[in-house]
Scaffold this motif. Structure first.
Motif, PDB file in Angstrom:
ATOM      1  N   SER A  46     -15.504 -16.110  39.485  1.00  0.00           N
ATOM      2  CA  SER A  46     -16.411 -16.951  38.508  1.00  0.00           C
ATOM      3  C   SER A  46     -17.706 -16.496  38.183  1.00  0.00           C
ATOM      4  O   SER A  46     -18.625 -17.025  37.693  1.00  0.00           O
ATOM      5  CB  SER A  46     -16.531 -18.589  39.074  1.00  0.00           C
ATOM      6  OG  SER A  46     -15.399 -19.221  39.003  1.00  0.00           O
ATOM      7  N   TRP A  49     -18.953 -16.069  34.673  1.00  0.00           N
ATOM      8  CA  TRP A  49     -18.885 -17.450  33.905  1.00  0.00           C
ATOM      9  C   TRP A  49     -20.211 -17.829  34.357  1.00  0.00           C
ATOM     10  O   TRP A  49     -21.123 -18.333  33.670  1.00  0.00           O
ATOM     11  CB  TRP A  49     -17.936 -18.263  34.205  1.00  0.00           C
ATOM     12  CG  TRP A  49     -18.464 -19.663  34.349  1.00  0.00           C
ATOM     13  CD1 TRP A  49     -18.414 -20.674  35.118  1.00  0.00           C
ATOM     14  CD2 TRP A  49     -18.794 -20.540  33.107  1.00  0.00           C
ATOM     15  NE1 TRP A  49     -18.823 -21.776  34.657  1.00  0.00           N
ATOM     16  CE2 TRP A  49     -19.142 -21.736  33.184  1.00  0.00           C
ATOM     17  CE3 TRP A  49     -18.846 -20.144  31.494  1.00  0.00           C
ATOM     18  CZ2 TRP A  49     -19.575 -22.803  32.668  1.00  0.00           C
ATOM     19  CZ3 TRP A  49     -19.455 -21.033  30.852  1.00  0.00           C
ATOM     20  CH2 TRP A  49     -19.744 -22.222  31.198  1.00  0.00           C
ATOM     21  N   THR A  52     -23.114 -15.886  32.828  1.00  0.00           N
ATOM     22  CA  THR A  52     -23.220 -16.193  31.347  1.00  0.00           C
ATOM     23  C   THR A  52     -24.007 -17.741  31.320  1.00  0.00           C
ATOM     24  O   THR A  52     -24.912 -17.973  30.544  1.00  0.00           O
ATOM     25  CB  THR A  52     -21.956 -16.583  30.733  1.00  0.00           C
ATOM     26  OG1 THR A  52     -21.349 -15.330  30.652  1.00  0.00           O
ATOM     27  CG2 THR A  52     -22.054 -17.123  29.285  1.00  0.00           C
ATOM     28  N   LEU A  53     -23.838 -18.523  32.158  1.00  0.00           N
ATOM     29  CA  LEU A  53     -24.349 -19.938  32.179  1.00  0.00           C
ATOM     30  C   LEU A  53     -25.871 -19.787  32.583  1.00  0.00           C
ATOM     31  O   LEU A  53     -26.609 -20.491  32.063  1.00  0.00           O
ATOM     32  CB  LEU A  53     -23.582 -20.796  33.458  1.00  0.00           C
ATOM     33  CG  LEU A  53     -23.844 -22.353  33.382  1.00  0.00           C
ATOM     34  CD1 LEU A  53     -23.446 -22.629  31.951  1.00  0.00           C
ATOM     35  CD2 LEU A  53     -23.127 -22.902  34.290  1.00  0.00           C
TER      36      LEU A  53
END
Length: 204
Positions: A46, A49, A52-53
């Motif tokens: 992850s 992800w 990006t978050l």
């Protein structure tokens, strides 16, 4: 305190990272880098992800930090930074604003220092957002890619991420900024010379 906070934010998973990255750009003294690394170690798949978050949350917090500085002025900055450091940073920022933001975006220095200072000195918000996007994207995604590619072994690499970025990416961007500035001045000189020539012809 830092380890306890990172552990606390990590308990909330990706939401904790998003909140940490958001606060990092506004007021919090501990960089979101540590929560990102902690969560990426738990689940390397992850990692992109999470990067990006964290990146998006940081950009959302950036204009808030900016307007805090713009509204409350230097007084709010001295609450977070020693007066002598504030003076040095202010002088550097006035002279090299773009470079200062890039350096701040790449290094472990809490990004709030640069968002607030941008507001204090009324640096153009769109430029702050642009340079913050470049710097923070690089910082978040370098960590994310390392964990995604090398799994938990990346834990031995991330300690030097800021140094690697600083000695490779930052010089390239700094050179680009200086070249762009030189080209602008050259264009202005040509325009001025052309205007002067036209005025002389009109007088004749």
């Amino acid at each position: 305190m830092m380890e306890q906070f990172v552990e606390f934010m990590g308990n909330f998973g990706p939401l904790g990272l998003a909140l940490h990255a958001f606060l990092d750009a506004i007021i919090f003294p501990i960089p979101a880098f540590f929560t990102q690394v902690s969560l990426s170690m738990l689940n390397p798949n992850s990692a992109l992800w999470l990067a990006t978050l964290g990146f998006i949350a940081c950009l959302l917090g950036t204009p808030i930090g900016y307007y805090i500085g713009k509204v409350f002025g230097t007084g709010i900055l001295t609450r977070f930074v020693k007066p002598e450091l504030t003076e040095k940073a202010t002088n550097f920022f006035k002279d090299k604003g773009s470079i200062a933001i890039l350096i701040g975006a790449f290094t472990p220095i809490p990004f709030k220092v640069f968002t607030i200072m941008s507001g204090v000195l009324k640096y153009p918000l769109w430029q702050l957002m642009a340079y913050a996007a470049v710097g923070r994207a690089t910082k978040f995604y370098v960590v994310g890619v390392l964990f995604y590619l090398f799994d938990k072994a990346a834990a031995n690499m991330v300690d030097n991420v800021s140094l690697y970025i600083f000695v490779t990416v930052v010089p390239i961007i700094v050179i680009f900024l200086f070249v762009r500035k030189w080209l602008r001045k050259r264009k202005e000189r040509k325009a001025l010379a052309l205007q002067t020539g036209n005025e002389q012809e009109a007088e004749m």
